[in-house]
Design a protein around this motif. Sequence first.
Motif, mmCIF file in Angstrom:
data_model
loop_
_atom_site.group_PDB
_atom_site.id
_atom_site.type_symbol
_atom_site.label_atom_id
_atom_site.label_comp_id
_atom_site.label_asym_id
_atom_site.label_seq_id
_atom_site.Cartn_x
_atom_site.Cartn_y
_atom_site.Cartn_z
ATOM 1 N N MET A 126 0.844 -1.185 0.000
ATOM 2 C CA MET A 126 0.000 0.000 0.000
ATOM 3 C C MET A 126 0.884 1.242 0.000
ATOM 4 O O MET A 126 1.779 1.382 0.826
ATOM 5 C CB MET A 126 -0.895 -0.013 1.239
ATOM 6 N N ALA A 127 0.658 2.158 -0.916
ATOM 7 C CA ALA A 127 1.456 3.371 -1.030
ATOM 8 C C ALA A 127 1.067 4.376 0.042
ATOM 9 O O ALA A 127 -0.095 4.564 0.354
ATOM 10 C CB ALA A 127 1.272 3.986 -2.410
ATOM 11 N N ASN A 128 2.058 4.986 0.601
ATOM 12 C CA ASN A 128 1.862 6.051 1.584
ATOM 13 C C ASN A 128 2.044 7.368 0.840
ATOM 14 O O ASN A 128 3.132 7.930 0.815
ATOM 15 C CB ASN A 128 2.875 5.907 2.728
ATOM 16 N N THR A 129 0.976 7.847 0.206
ATOM 17 C CA THR A 129 1.073 9.005 -0.675
ATOM 18 C C THR A 129 1.255 10.324 0.064
ATOM 19 O O THR A 129 1.536 11.334 -0.562
ATOM 20 C CB THR A 129 -0.181 9.105 -1.573
ATOM 21 N N ASP A 130 1.125 10.325 1.391
ATOM 22 C CA ASP A 130 1.304 11.550 2.161
ATOM 23 C C ASP A 130 2.740 11.745 2.636
ATOM 24 O O ASP A 130 3.052 12.745 3.274
ATOM 25 C CB ASP A 130 0.379 11.558 3.388
ATOM 26 N N SER A 131 3.610 10.788 2.351
ATOM 27 C CA SER A 131 4.974 10.845 2.855
ATOM 28 C C SER A 131 5.982 10.728 1.725
ATOM 29 O O SER A 131 5.713 10.138 0.688
ATOM 30 C CB SER A 131 5.222 9.710 3.851
ATOM 31 N N ALA A 132 7.159 11.311 1.961
ATOM 32 C CA ALA A 132 8.271 11.202 1.012
ATOM 33 C C ALA A 132 9.570 11.179 1.804
ATOM 34 O O ALA A 132 9.649 11.694 2.922
ATOM 35 C CB ALA A 132 8.256 12.369 0.042
ATOM 36 N N LEU A 133 10.570 10.573 1.221
ATOM 37 C CA LEU A 133 11.918 10.584 1.778
ATOM 38 C C LEU A 133 12.741 11.524 0.913
ATOM 39 O O LEU A 133 12.981 11.249 -0.258
ATOM 40 C CB LEU A 133 12.524 9.178 1.771
ATOM 41 N N LEU A 134 13.129 12.670 1.469
ATOM 42 C CA LEU A 134 13.905 13.651 0.721
ATOM 43 C C LEU A 134 15.386 13.321 0.827
ATOM 44 O O LEU A 134 15.936 13.237 1.925
ATOM 45 C CB LEU A 134 13.645 15.065 1.248
ATOM 46 N N LEU A 135 16.017 13.162 -0.307
ATOM 47 C CA LEU A 135 17.435 12.840 -0.395
ATOM 48 C C LEU A 135 18.162 14.110 -0.836
ATOM 49 O O LEU A 135 18.256 14.400 -2.024
ATOM 50 C CB LEU A 135 17.647 11.691 -1.383
ATOM 51 N N ILE A 136 18.653 14.866 0.115
ATOM 52 C CA ILE A 136 19.135 16.219 -0.137
ATOM 53 C C ILE A 136 20.651 16.260 -0.316
ATOM 54 O O ILE A 136 21.401 15.836 0.561
ATOM 55 C CB ILE A 136 18.706 17.168 1.004
ATOM 56 N N ASP A 137 21.077 16.789 -1.441
ATOM 57 C CA ASP A 137 22.487 17.085 -1.738
ATOM 58 C C ASP A 137 23.411 15.878 -1.666
ATOM 59 O O ASP A 137 24.569 16.003 -1.284
ATOM 60 C CB ASP A 137 23.022 18.172 -0.811
ATOM 61 N N LEU A 138 22.943 14.717 -2.059
ATOM 62 C CA LEU A 138 23.805 13.536 -2.071
ATOM 63 C C LEU A 138 24.558 13.512 -3.406
ATOM 64 O O LEU A 138 24.384 12.627 -4.237
ATOM 65 C CB LEU A 138 22.978 12.275 -1.830
ATOM 66 N N GLN A 139 25.372 14.525 -3.574
ATOM 67 C CA GLN A 139 26.050 14.800 -4.832
ATOM 68 C C GLN A 139 27.549 14.522 -4.722
ATOM 69 O O GLN A 139 28.129 14.565 -3.637
ATOM 70 C CB GLN A 139 25.768 16.246 -5.245
ATOM 71 N N ASN A 140 28.163 14.241 -5.849
ATOM 72 C CA ASN A 140 29.560 13.818 -5.891
ATOM 73 C C ASN A 140 30.534 14.781 -5.222
ATOM 74 O O ASN A 140 31.554 14.346 -4.696
ATOM 75 C CB ASN A 140 29.992 13.568 -7.335
ATOM 76 N N ASP A 141 30.276 16.066 -5.238
ATOM 77 C CA ASP A 141 31.203 17.012 -4.615
ATOM 78 C C ASP A 141 31.367 16.777 -3.122
ATOM 79 O O ASP A 141 32.371 17.200 -2.545
ATOM 80 C CB ASP A 141 30.777 18.457 -4.863
ATOM 81 N N TYR A 142 30.433 16.098 -2.479
ATOM 82 C CA TYR A 142 30.536 15.810 -1.054
ATOM 83 C C TYR A 142 31.251 14.488 -0.759
ATOM 84 O O TYR A 142 31.431 14.121 0.392
ATOM 85 C CB TYR A 142 29.157 15.782 -0.401
ATOM 86 N N PHE A 143 31.676 13.779 -1.808
ATOM 87 C CA PHE A 143 32.334 12.492 -1.634
ATOM 88 C C PHE A 143 33.808 12.607 -1.998
ATOM 89 O O PHE A 143 34.251 13.598 -2.565
ATOM 90 C CB PHE A 143 31.633 11.427 -2.493
ATOM 91 N N GLU A 144 34.560 11.545 -1.652
ATOM 92 C CA GLU A 144 35.989 11.510 -1.955
ATOM 93 C C GLU A 144 36.228 11.913 -3.404
ATOM 94 O O GLU A 144 35.493 11.496 -4.298
ATOM 95 C CB GLU A 144 36.504 10.083 -1.707
ATOM 96 N N GLU A 145 37.228 12.700 -3.621
ATOM 97 C CA GLU A 145 37.602 13.258 -4.923
ATOM 98 C C GLU A 145 36.658 14.348 -5.391
ATOM 99 O O GLU A 145 36.797 14.862 -6.502
ATOM 100 C CB GLU A 145 37.755 12.163 -5.985
#
Length: 88
Positions: A1-20
């Motif tokens: 069953m989908a929980n259409t009132d909720s979301a998981l926000l994945l903020i700024d998981l971008q390469n500049d924050y990782f090694e190299e």
Amino acid sequence: MANTDSALLLIDLQNDYFEEGAFPLWQANKTKDVIVDLVSKAKEQGIRPIHIQHVADPEMGLSPFFNHGTKGVKIHEGVFAAAPEAPV
């Protein structure tokens, strides 16, 4: 069953924050692994993930990171692979 009132926000998981990247953060890979697991659990519960990607405004001049057209601005491939269908 989908929980259409909720979301998981994945903020700024971008390469500049990782090694190299331009601005690597402490334990970025460990954090990424935890987030990938959370994405899986959220999807099992019908909670949709949403990628939030910041891109520096080129009209404001060159930014230290998240510049358009760079590898660093892209969402980390491990995070994106966990939710490729998620809107950005």
